[in-house]
Write a protein that holds these residues in place. Structure first.
Motif, PDB file in Angstrom:
ATOM      1  N   PRO A   1       0.808  -1.234   0.000  1.00 43.44           N
ATOM      2  CA  PRO A   1       0.000   0.000   0.000  1.00 43.44           C
ATOM      3  C   PRO A   1       0.838   1.281   0.000  1.00 43.44           C
ATOM      4  CG  PRO A   1      -0.127  -1.100   2.143  1.00 43.44           C
ATOM      5  CD  PRO A   1       0.670  -2.007   1.253  1.00 43.44           C
ATOM      6  N   HIS A   2       2.158   1.165   0.185  1.00 44.13           N
ATOM      7  CA  HIS A   2       3.043   2.341   0.153  1.00 44.13           C
ATOM      8  C   HIS A   2       2.571   3.440   1.101  1.00 44.13           C
ATOM      9  CE1 HIS A   2       5.498   0.817  -3.160  1.00 44.13           C
ATOM     10  NE2 HIS A   2       4.368   0.303  -3.601  1.00 44.13           N
ATOM     11  N   GLY A   3       2.046   3.009   2.252  1.00 45.92           N
ATOM     12  CA  GLY A   3       1.634   3.985   3.266  1.00 45.92           C
ATOM     13  C   GLY A   3       0.230   4.520   3.060  1.00 45.92           C
ATOM     14  N   PHE A   4      -0.468   4.038   2.048  1.00 38.25           N
ATOM     15  CA  PHE A   4      -1.831   4.519   1.785  1.00 38.25           C
ATOM     16  C   PHE A   4      -2.862   3.527   2.329  1.00 38.25           C
ATOM     17  CE2 PHE A   4       0.734   6.910  -1.130  1.00 38.25           C
ATOM     18  CZ  PHE A   4       0.100   8.148  -1.210  1.00 38.25           C
ATOM     19  N   ARG A   5      -4.076   4.038   2.525  1.00 38.27           N
ATOM     20  CA  ARG A   5      -5.204   3.206   2.941  1.00 38.27           C
ATOM     21  C   ARG A   5      -5.967   2.827   1.685  1.00 38.27           C
ATOM     22  NH1 ARG A   5     -10.101   5.058   5.980  1.00 38.27           N
ATOM     23  NH2 ARG A   5      -9.245   7.157   5.743  1.00 38.27           N
ATOM     24  N   LEU A   6      -6.094   1.547   1.428  1.00 34.33           N
ATOM     25  CA  LEU A   6      -6.720   1.095   0.174  1.00 34.33           C
ATOM     26  C   LEU A   6      -8.211   0.840   0.379  1.00 34.33           C
ATOM     27  CD1 LEU A   6      -3.948  -1.378  -1.077  1.00 34.33           C
ATOM     28  CD2 LEU A   6      -4.178   1.079  -1.506  1.00 34.33           C
ATOM     29  N   ILE A   7      -9.007   1.482  -0.450  1.00 33.13           N
ATOM     30  CA  ILE A   7     -10.464   1.323  -0.387  1.00 33.13           C
ATOM     31  C   ILE A   7     -10.879   0.639  -1.687  1.00 33.13           C
ATOM     32  CG2 ILE A   7     -12.665   2.581  -0.306  1.00 33.13           C
ATOM     33  CD1 ILE A   7     -10.636   4.900   0.917  1.00 33.13           C
ATOM     34  N   SER A   8     -11.519  -0.504  -1.591  1.00 30.41           N
ATOM     35  CA  SER A   8     -11.895  -1.236  -2.811  1.00 30.41           C
ATOM     36  C   SER A   8     -13.179  -0.679  -3.397  1.00 30.41           C
ATOM     37  CB  SER A   8     -12.097  -2.718  -2.498  1.00 30.41           C
ATOM     38  OG  SER A   8     -10.857  -3.301  -2.222  1.00 30.41           O
ATOM     39  N   VAL A   9     -13.198  -0.550  -4.705  1.00 29.63           N
ATOM     40  CA  VAL A   9     -14.428  -0.127  -5.371  1.00 29.63           C
ATOM     41  C   VAL A   9     -15.458  -1.258  -5.196  1.00 29.63           C
ATOM     42  CG1 VAL A   9     -13.902  -1.031  -7.695  1.00 29.63           C
ATOM     43  CG2 VAL A   9     -15.214   1.075  -7.455  1.00 29.63           C
ATOM     44  N   PRO A  10     -16.709  -0.933  -4.922  1.00 25.52           N
ATOM     45  CA  PRO A  10     -17.708  -1.987  -4.701  1.00 25.52           C
ATOM     46  C   PRO A  10     -17.837  -2.925  -5.900  1.00 25.52           C
ATOM     47  CG  PRO A  10     -18.572   0.124  -3.984  1.00 25.52           C
ATOM     48  CD  PRO A  10     -17.280   0.405  -4.693  1.00 25.52           C
ATOM     49  N   PRO A  11     -18.159  -4.198  -5.646  1.00 21.56           N
ATOM     50  CA  PRO A  11     -18.309  -5.169  -6.727  1.00 21.56           C
ATOM     51  C   PRO A  11     -19.307  -4.665  -7.778  1.00 21.56           C
ATOM     52  CG  PRO A  11     -18.555  -6.219  -4.571  1.00 21.56           C
ATOM     53  CD  PRO A  11     -18.449  -4.749  -4.319  1.00 21.56           C
ATOM     54  N   ALA A  12     -19.030  -4.981  -9.030  1.00 22.88           N
ATOM     55  CA  ALA A  12     -19.888  -4.625 -10.170  1.00 22.88           C
ATOM     56  C   ALA A  12     -19.905  -3.133 -10.474  1.00 22.88           C
ATOM     57  CB  ALA A  12     -21.318  -5.133  -9.978  1.00 22.88           C
ATOM     58  N   GLU A  13     -19.029  -2.350  -9.825  1.00 24.16           N
ATOM     59  CA  GLU A  13     -18.961  -0.919 -10.151  1.00 24.16           C
ATOM     60  C   GLU A  13     -17.535  -0.540 -10.566  1.00 24.16           C
ATOM     61  OE1 GLU A  13     -20.934   1.819  -7.582  1.00 24.16           O
ATOM     62  OE2 GLU A  13     -22.869   0.807  -7.865  1.00 24.16           O
ATOM     63  N   SER A  14     -16.901  -1.439 -11.281  1.00 22.99           N
ATOM     64  CA  SER A  14     -15.509  -1.262 -11.685  1.00 22.99           C
ATOM     65  C   SER A  14     -15.195   0.111 -12.316  1.00 22.99           C
ATOM     66  CB  SER A  14     -15.192  -2.399 -12.652  1.00 22.99           C
ATOM     67  OG  SER A  14     -13.848  -2.511 -12.853  1.00 22.99           O
ATOM     68  N   PRO A  15     -16.021   0.613 -13.259  1.00 19.33           N
ATOM     69  CA  PRO A  15     -15.677   1.893 -13.899  1.00 19.33           C
ATOM     70  C   PRO A  15     -15.683   3.073 -12.917  1.00 19.33           C
ATOM     71  CG  PRO A  15     -17.305   0.708 -15.193  1.00 19.33           C
ATOM     72  CD  PRO A  15     -17.204  -0.005 -13.880  1.00 19.33           C
ATOM     73  N   ALA A  16     -16.328   2.898 -11.758  1.00 15.60           N
ATOM     74  CA  ALA A  16     -16.389   3.994 -10.785  1.00 15.60           C
ATOM     75  C   ALA A  16     -15.062   4.196 -10.062  1.00 15.60           C
ATOM     76  CB  ALA A  16     -17.502   3.727  -9.767  1.00 15.60           C
ATOM     77  N   ALA A  17     -14.092   3.326 -10.327  1.00 12.61           N
ATOM     78  CA  ALA A  17     -12.777   3.504  -9.684  1.00 12.61           C
ATOM     79  C   ALA A  17     -12.037   4.709 -10.232  1.00 12.61           C
ATOM     80  CB  ALA A  17     -11.933   2.240  -9.869  1.00 12.61           C
ATOM     81  N   ASN A  18     -12.506   5.281 -11.332  1.00 10.02           N
ATOM     82  CA  ASN A  18     -11.891   6.508 -11.856  1.00 10.02           C
ATOM     83  C   ASN A  18     -12.617   7.709 -11.268  1.00 10.02           C
ATOM     84  OD1 ASN A  18     -12.086   8.773 -14.272  1.00 10.02           O
ATOM     85  ND2 ASN A  18     -10.065   7.890 -14.008  1.00 10.02           N
ATOM     86  N   VAL A  19     -11.970   8.333 -10.295  1.00 10.10           N
ATOM     87  CA  VAL A  19     -12.549   9.486  -9.581  1.00 10.10           C
ATOM     88  C   VAL A  19     -11.583  10.657  -9.680  1.00 10.10           C
ATOM     89  CG1 VAL A  19     -13.146  10.356  -7.279  1.00 10.10           C
ATOM     90  CG2 VAL A  19     -13.856   8.056  -7.961  1.00 10.10           C
ATOM     91  N   LEU A  20     -12.107  11.832  -9.956  1.00 10.82           N
ATOM     92  CA  LEU A  20     -11.272  13.037  -9.928  1.00 10.82           C
ATOM     93  C   LEU A  20     -11.422  13.683  -8.554  1.00 10.82           C
ATOM     94  CD1 LEU A  20      -9.450  15.116 -11.319  1.00 10.82           C
ATOM     95  CD2 LEU A  20     -11.496  16.199 -12.252  1.00 10.82           C
ATOM     96  N   TRP A  21     -10.327  13.694  -7.806  1.00  6.66           N
ATOM     97  CA  TRP A  21     -10.345  14.299  -6.469  1.00  6.66           C
ATOM     98  C   TRP A  21      -9.926  15.750  -6.616  1.00  6.66           C
ATOM     99  CZ3 TRP A  21     -12.323  13.404  -1.890  1.00  6.66           C
ATOM    100  CH2 TRP A  21     -11.846  14.113  -0.777  1.00  6.66           C
ATOM    101  N   ILE A  22     -10.833  16.644  -6.319  1.00  6.00           N
ATOM    102  CA  ILE A  22     -10.538  18.054  -6.547  1.00  6.00           C
ATOM    103  C   ILE A  22     -11.305  18.894  -5.524  1.00  6.00           C
ATOM    104  CG2 ILE A  22     -12.321  18.262  -8.377  1.00  6.00           C
ATOM    105  CD1 ILE A  22     -10.089  20.072  -9.762  1.00  6.00           C
ATOM    106  N   ALA A  23     -10.630  19.883  -4.958  1.00  4.74           N
ATOM    107  CA  ALA A  23     -11.230  20.759  -3.953  1.00  4.74           C
ATOM    108  C   ALA A  23     -11.879  19.935  -2.832  1.00  4.74           C
ATOM    109  CB  ALA A  23     -12.246  21.711  -4.596  1.00  4.74           C
TER     110      ALA A  23
END
Ligand code: CIR
Length: 275
Positions: free
Chosen positions: A186-208
């Motif tokens: 994890p390189h020091g990060f906390r890993l949160i798995s995208v819910p099953p059957a929502e694979s494309p939702a793993a692309n998130v823009l984190w902004i503001a």
């Protein structure tokens, strides 16, 4: 601190876009442009100044500006996209970025797509998959490591880019689709798995301090809200047919200067909402 989002219009030729993992299905150009307009409105609503580059109707994938550059605080790296059809896209992006950052370039035989580079604090995760080769990842490391970034190479399989399956959610949080990304440590990060059957939702823009995510993935939104994260949803169904997600459609450039909070305006239309 102010935030610039560089975007580019959806080209009339989007129907001839590159495709790697999806079958070609018709893209409704007007609908794609309307959804892209709402995406730009959502960015403005989150305090960004949006600068749209000139359209390039002869370059089908030009809307996916993310792939043409990697923006660091100190430097903009102009990429060498993994497919030749996309290399003419870089000229207009380089011209705009040249007034904002010193430029560096990825040179042949290296290939690197911006969609394969995820920045999380001072760590750069670089995806090795269908578009970015080892030489590209190493070239980026040679530029970024002397500036104090840690560069982590990650094997990507079964999806277009690293960021199709791995996103930063601020602080130490990473949203991950384990099916496509081989993140052994994890390189020091906390890993949160995208819910099953929502694979494309793993692309998130984190902004503001907000997660901008694609509409149609309610469990992912619930999961992020349960973590106390603010979410804005944008419909992206048409550009998803071109294998584009939300991060792909902008280059985010942070700069010191007056706050843009005063520039905030609410997202327009029905396709966005903010919690
Ligand atoms: C391509 O295959 O290059 C485009 N049709 C989609 C690029 C999407 N970009 C991204 O995920 N960063």
């Amino acid at each position: 601190m102010s935030t610039l989002a560089i975007t580019r219009p959806v080209s009339a030729s989007i129907g001839r876009c590159e495709l790697s993992f999806s079958d070609r299905v018709p893209i409704d150009l007007e609908r794609a442009r309307a959804q892209h307009g709402l995406y730009e409105s959502a960015l403005r609503g989150l305090g960004c100044r949006v600068e749209s580059l000139p359209g390039a109707d002869d370059l089908p994938d030009a809307v996916f500006v993310e792939d043409t550059a990697v923006i660091l605080d100190e430097l903009a790296v102009i990429t060498r996209p993994g497919v030749a059809s996309r290399r003419p896209e870089i000229a207009a992006v380089a011209e705009t970025l040249s007034s904002l950052r010193p430029l560096a370039r990825i040179e042949a035989p290296a290939t690197l797509d911006g969609g394969d580079v995820l920045r999380a604090n001072r760590t750069l995760f670089v995806g090795l998959g269908s578009r970015t080769n080892q030489a590209g990842a190493e070239a980026l490391a040679r530029l970024a490591e002397p500036l104090g970034y840690s560069v982590v190479h990650v094997r990507v399989t079964g999806c277009l880019h690293l960021k199709s399956a791995l996103s930063w959610l601020g602080e130490d949080r990473l949203l991950l689709d384990r099916e496509h990304v081989d993140l052994r440590s994890p390189h020091g990060f906390r890993l949160i798995s995208v819910p099953p059957a929502e694979s494309p939702a793993a692309n998130v823009l984190w902004i503001a301090d907000t997660a901008l995510l694609s509409g149609g993935y309610p469990r992912t939104r619930e999961c992020l809200e349960a973590l106390g994260l603010s979410c804005v949803t944008v419909e992206n169904s048409e550009l998803a047919k071109a294998e584009g997600g939300l991060t792909c459609c902008s280059l985010i450039v942070e700069s010191s200067g007056p706050s843009t909070r005063a520039d905030r305006e609410p997202p327009k239309g029905q396709a966005t909402d903010e919690s």
